[in-house]
Design a protein around this motif. Structure first.
Motif, PDB file in Angstrom:
ATOM      1  N   LYS A   1       1.664  -0.554  -8.555  1.00 34.84           N
ATOM      2  CA  LYS A   1       1.459  -0.441  -9.994  1.00 34.84           C
ATOM      3  C   LYS A   1       2.609   0.287 -10.674  1.00 34.84           C
ATOM      4  N   GLU A   2       3.062   1.346 -10.037  1.00 38.21           N
ATOM      5  CA  GLU A   2       4.122   2.159 -10.653  1.00 38.21           C
ATOM      6  C   GLU A   2       5.441   1.388 -10.719  1.00 38.21           C
TER       7      GLU A   2
ATOM      8  N   ALA B   1       5.379  -1.338 -13.396  1.00 39.01           N
ATOM      9  CA  ALA B   1       5.628  -0.819 -14.740  1.00 39.01           C
ATOM     10  C   ALA B   1       7.103  -0.503 -14.944  1.00 39.01           C
TER      11      ALA B   1
ATOM     12  N   TYR C   1       9.646  -2.402 -17.583  1.00 40.68           N
ATOM     13  CA  TYR C   1      10.405  -1.582 -18.530  1.00 40.68           C
ATOM     14  C   TYR C   1      11.898  -1.925 -18.442  1.00 40.68           C
TER      15      TYR C   1
ATOM     16  N   PHE D   1       4.799   0.080 -21.414  1.00 44.99           N
ATOM     17  CA  PHE D   1       4.992   0.205 -19.964  1.00 44.99           C
ATOM     18  C   PHE D   1       5.145   1.667 -19.545  1.00 44.99           C
TER      19      PHE D   1
ATOM     20  N   TYR E   1       1.678   3.198 -19.661  1.00 47.66           N
ATOM     21  CA  TYR E   1       0.906   2.707 -18.517  1.00 47.66           C
ATOM     22  C   TYR E   1       1.316   3.454 -17.251  1.00 47.66           C
ATOM     23  N   LEU E   2       2.625   3.667 -17.088  1.00 49.01           N
ATOM     24  CA  LEU E   2       3.116   4.423 -15.938  1.00 49.01           C
ATOM     25  C   LEU E   2       2.588   5.849 -15.968  1.00 49.01           C
TER      26      LEU E   2
END
Length: 571
Positions: A418-419, A422, A426, A513, A516-517
């Motif tokens: 997930k990280e 993101a 970006y 993004f 979200y991160l």
């Protein structure tokens, strides 16, 4: 090269001393601003008016919703101010006409996104009321929004939560702040006081500040007058860039002397550099802050030297006969001060100019484009530079971990699917916007009727410079910079729409993004740093981060740079 370093050294050292003096006190103050649980009286009044509960925290989703809602309202209000300016109070310089629709859209997108791209001449298009109630307000608001995102990401990295929300006992760690509190404090405690100080200094240095109407000489020359210093201060402190006059900071009413020029360069750099200190203080890890400061400061310094050298290198018959590359350079300031300003404004997302970048040497202009294509993280815009730098550092950790077989962790956070997704989204946003925008514009050049000076015969210097102008325009828009190779006329609807969309998407997609991160990191259980973790401080990691920055820019943009500024420089 040595002569260029010697030439720019006095101004660089004076600027370095000013930034060094501000680094600790301002960085510490900004950290206290965003961590204090006590509200000022004026802040409590604002919360009551907005009907905001300052003790309630936001998770990443709610923080993003509040930010996007505020920004959408800002676009609509600024658009309305421009369209209604003919019937609104003028404060000294009435206009009979409203700003035309597509230009009003472009300007509203520009100032709300902290780009401040201007497809108009301010003194001929807008009233003082539109400048102050519309543009200056957004200069403050858009800068504060960028700072909000940076602080939210810091909280996510450090698992700081939102200590004021006592009701969020179990999910408190997933909170990344309260957008309205962060926005209000950024305005009240940081941007407004600093703007008052800088505007006072500029007034004492000779910058105009008046509500008087325009002066008309006996020969019919119309001399514009306006409250310049107040807008000049926040346009630079907030890394905005939109000036009241079309000539921007090359105009003597905005930037009258070498002293005010130095003050303006200091203003556009100071918050961005000092926010790195804020990051270190909030996370109680000053060694990481020093590492990031080394990356940003190192890139900025190298670019100052390279652009100064490029401008002192005489290429072509005109510059050799003149003895210097003085085309487009304000005579009061000279090459060295102009190069220092140009690198600082393209290394942040400011866009203010004290010289004509379109008139720089092909190599000098190409370096300014490259400075933006690095992502404007040296040191970057207010807030945007810090969270952009942190995201690149996370990418460096991930790549470094894969190379040496270490666990990809950053400040006790695992960098998982997930990280890194993101981070990748970006990183990819700006290149996609730039390259698609340039390609579409070149393909449609007959539609928008670009002149022969923009695109000459195939393989000629005019052709390469025309591509450089289009590349500069979309690079500036997608990076929310706002400066321009002003040889390109951008008043047609094609440019107003495409550049406006590039500004909005280039601003708010990366913000989504980044937030979200922040939420993803905040929701993790923090890991203890072990011998298996890749070190994220020190010279080695600084060089790794710089290498990733250069590698990403080189692989992505080398082809189009070859067709544009590099081809022109070699022709």
């Amino acid at each position: 090269m040595i002569a260029s370093i010697v030439a720019v050294a006095p101004q660089y050292l004076a600027l370095f001393a000013l930034l060094a003096a501000a680094y600790v006190p301002l960085g510490n103050w900004m950290a206290r601003t965003y961590t204090s649980e006590k509200d000022w009286a004026v802040e409590r009044l604002i919360y009551r008016i907005l009907r905001v509960d300052p003790n309630r925290g936001h998770n990443a989703k709610n923080y993003t919703r509040a930010l996007l809602g505020f920004s959408l309202a800002s676009v609509l209000v600024l658009y309305a101010v421009q369209r209604l300016q003919a019937v609104l109070p003028s404060f000294g310089n009435a206009r009979e006409d409203a700003v035309e629709p597509w230009m009003a859209f472009n300007t509203a997108a520009s100032f709300t996104s902290n780009t401040n791209w201007q497809s108009y001449s301010g003194e001929d298009t807008l009233t003082n009321a539109s400048q102050m109630l519309g543009l200056t307000v957004q200069n403050f608001a858009s800068a504060a929004v960028g700072m909000c995102v940076a602080v939210a990401l810091i909280r996510g990295i450090g698992h700081l939560g939102y200590q004021r929300d006592v009701a969020a006992t179990q999910d408190g760690q997933k909170l990344i702040g309260n957008f309205w509190v962060d926005l209000t404090r950024g305005l009240v405690r940081i941007l407004l006081p600093l703007s008052l100080i800088i505007s006072t200094v500029l007034i004492l240095g000779g910058t105009m500040q008046t509500f008087g109407s325009n002066l008309v000489t006996d020969s019919g020359v119309d001399i514009s007058r306006a409250p310049v210093a107040s807008q000049e201060a926040i346009k630079l402190l907030g890394t905005n860039g939109g000036g009241i006059f079309g000539a921007n900071s090359a105009h003597p009413f905005e930037n009258p002397t070498g002293f005010t020029n130095l003050v303006e360069i200091f203003s556009l750099l100071v918050i961005s550099f000092c926010m790195i200190r804020t990051y270190g203080v909030m996370l109680k890890s000053r060694k990481h802050a020093w590492t990031l400061l080394g990356v940003a400061g190192g890139l900025w310094t190298v670019m100052v030297v390279l652009v100064t050298w490029a401008q002192h290198t005489l290429v072509g018959g005109a510059s050799q006969l003149a003895g210097a590359n003085m085309e487009g350079i304000e005579q009061r300031l000279g090459i060295d001060a102009s190069a220092l300003f140009a690198v600082s404004t393209t290394g942040t997302s400011t866009g203010a100019v004290d010289s004509m970048h379109d008139s720089y040497s092909p190599l000098g202009g190409g370096l300014l484009i490259l400075n933006m294509l690095l992502g404007e993280i040296a040191p970057g815009g207010v807030g945007t530079g810090l969270y952009g730098l942190l995201i690149v550092a996370i990418l460096a950790v991930f790549i470094g971990g894969l190379l040496v077989g270490r666990t990809p962790e950053f400040m006790g956070n695992k960098i998982g699917r997930k990280e890194i997704s993101a981070v990748s989204l970006y990183i990819l946003t700006m290149p996609v916007l730039v390259l698609v925008g340039v390609g579409a514009s070149v393909a449609q050049r007959k539609l928008v009727e670009l002149s022969a000076t923009n695109f000459g015969a195939p393989g000629t210097a005019d052709n390469a410079h025309g591509l450089s102008e289009v590349l500069y325009a979309f690079t500036s828009a997608a990076n929310n910079n706002g400066s321009a190779f002003a040889g390109l006329t951008v008043t047609e609807p094609w440019w107003q729409i495409t550049l406006g969309l590039a500004m909005l998407l280039g601003r708010f997609l990366p913000i989504v993004f980044a937030l979200y991160l922040a939420g993803s990191l905040a929701g993790q259980k923090r890991q203890a740093t072990t011998a298996g973790s890749l070190p994220t401080s020190g010279i080695t990691f600084s060089l790794l981060t710089i290498g990733v920055i250069l590698l990403v820019a080189a692989l992505t943009f080398f082809p189009v740079l070859t067709l544009g500024p590099i081809s022109e420089a070699l022709s």
